[in-house]
Design a protein around this motif. Structure first.
Motif, short mmCIF file in Angstrom:
data_model
loop_
_atom_site.label_atom_id
_atom_site.label_comp_id
_atom_site.label_asym_id
_atom_site.label_seq_id
_atom_site.Cartn_x
_atom_site.Cartn_y
_atom_site.Cartn_z
N ASP A 111 0.70 -1.25 0.09
CA ASP A 111 0.18 -0.07 0.10
C ASP A 111 0.78 1.29 0.11
N ASN A 112 1.82 1.18 0.86
CA ASN A 112 2.78 2.34 0.97
C ASN A 112 4.26 2.20 -0.07
N ARG A 113 4.04 1.16 -0.63
CA ARG A 113 5.62 0.78 -1.36
C ARG A 113 6.75 1.22 -0.63
N LEU A 114 6.68 0.34 0.47
CA LEU A 114 7.79 0.44 1.57
C LEU A 114 8.07 -1.16 1.65
N VAL A 115 9.42 -1.17 2.16
CA VAL A 115 9.92 -2.59 2.38
C VAL A 115 10.64 -2.37 3.77
N LEU A 116 10.02 -3.19 4.87
CA LEU A 116 10.73 -2.80 6.35
C LEU A 116 11.52 -4.24 6.45
N ARG A 117 12.89 -3.80 6.60
CA ARG A 117 13.88 -4.87 6.85
C ARG A 117 14.29 -5.02 8.31
N ARG A 118 14.15 -5.97 8.80
CA ARG A 118 14.51 -6.16 10.23
C ARG A 118 16.17 -7.02 10.39
#
Ligand code: ZN
Ligand code: ZN
Length: 244
Positions: free
Chosen positions: A13-20
């Motif tokens: 939806d936000n064109r984001l990738v969250l990396r942990r």
């Protein structure tokens, strides 16, 4: 992203990738919020293992480093990564006394304070001190304030002041995700046994600033697994009753 210490969440939806990336002896979560199109990124809590973090962001243009708070396990990689990425470090203005206290603990005891886990960590041979001669962070930050908005290439990241674990602890909200540092975990608030911590204050932060968010808001903590506001909210009274 192949190591068990790494995880990637795609937010279409936000064109984001969250990396942990999980780093250091306390297995701190360093979160990287990146746009899928421009590949700009904000890094939250570079706690240790700078080479690992630089590698995890190798395809990204880091635009800022933001600290949920300045306990040692959230900042140790800073001298190297801030230099490599050439970016400012941001933390809340009320956090000012915390890092100097961490350094004084190191000077007086030869290791950092890991709260109730300190004795166990030392007994099992885990290192809770920087290697001899390691460069330590100078503590220079750009001050954040409550409700401040950080911009990541058109997306907004809102600073939510959530004191209690430390006076300048913040949570960072981005779309349907909130990064809570050591303020809220699955199963309860972060510990408040440290100097500058306060249990009633962390409960007030959780009640008024986090549990007012929608049920489906994803909560990404500074250690361990993620959860949601809806999962945790029903347990607030149990936490108050047990007192931690
Ligand atoms: Zn902490
Ligand atoms: Zn921590």
């Amino acid at each position: 992203m192949t190591s068990p210490n790494e995880l990637e969440i795609v937010d279409d939806d936000n064109r984001l990738v969250l990396r942990r990336v999980v780093v250091g002896p306390l297995r701190t979560n360093c979160w990287i919020i990146a746009t899928t199109d421009s590949k700009h990124a904000i890094v939250i809590d570079p706690g240790d293992e700078p080479a690992h973090l630089i590698d995890a962001a190798h395809d990204l243009a880091v635009t800022a480093i933001v600290l949920t708070h300045t306990h040692w396990d959230h900042v140790l990689a800073l001298p190297t990564v801030a230099d490599a990425w050439g970016r400012d470090v941001h933390s809340h203005r009320d956090e000012a006394p915390v890092w100097p206290h961490e350094l004084s603990q190191l000077r007086h005891h030869g290791h950092f304070d890991a709260g109730t886990a300190t004795a166990d960590l030392i007994a099992c041979g885990c290192t809770i001190a920087p290697p001899p001669g390691a460069e330590l962070w100078a503590g220079v930050t750009q001050p954040l304030s409550d409700d401040q908005i950080l911009h990541l290439d058109g997306r907004q990241i809102t600073v939510v002041h959530t004191p209690g674990h430390t006076p300048g602890s913040v949570s960072l909200r981005c779309g349907n995700h909130i990064f809570t540092g050591d303020t809220l975990f699955p199963g309860g608030p972060g510990l408040t046994g440290w100097p500058f911590s306060d249990f009633p204050t962390i409960i007030a932060s959780i009640r008024t600033r986090l549990f007012t968010l929608p049920d489906g808001m994803h909560v990404h903590a500074g250690h361990g697994h993620s959860t949601t506001i809806g999962e945790e909210r029903p347990h607030l009274h149990e936490w108050i009753e047990r007192g931690w």
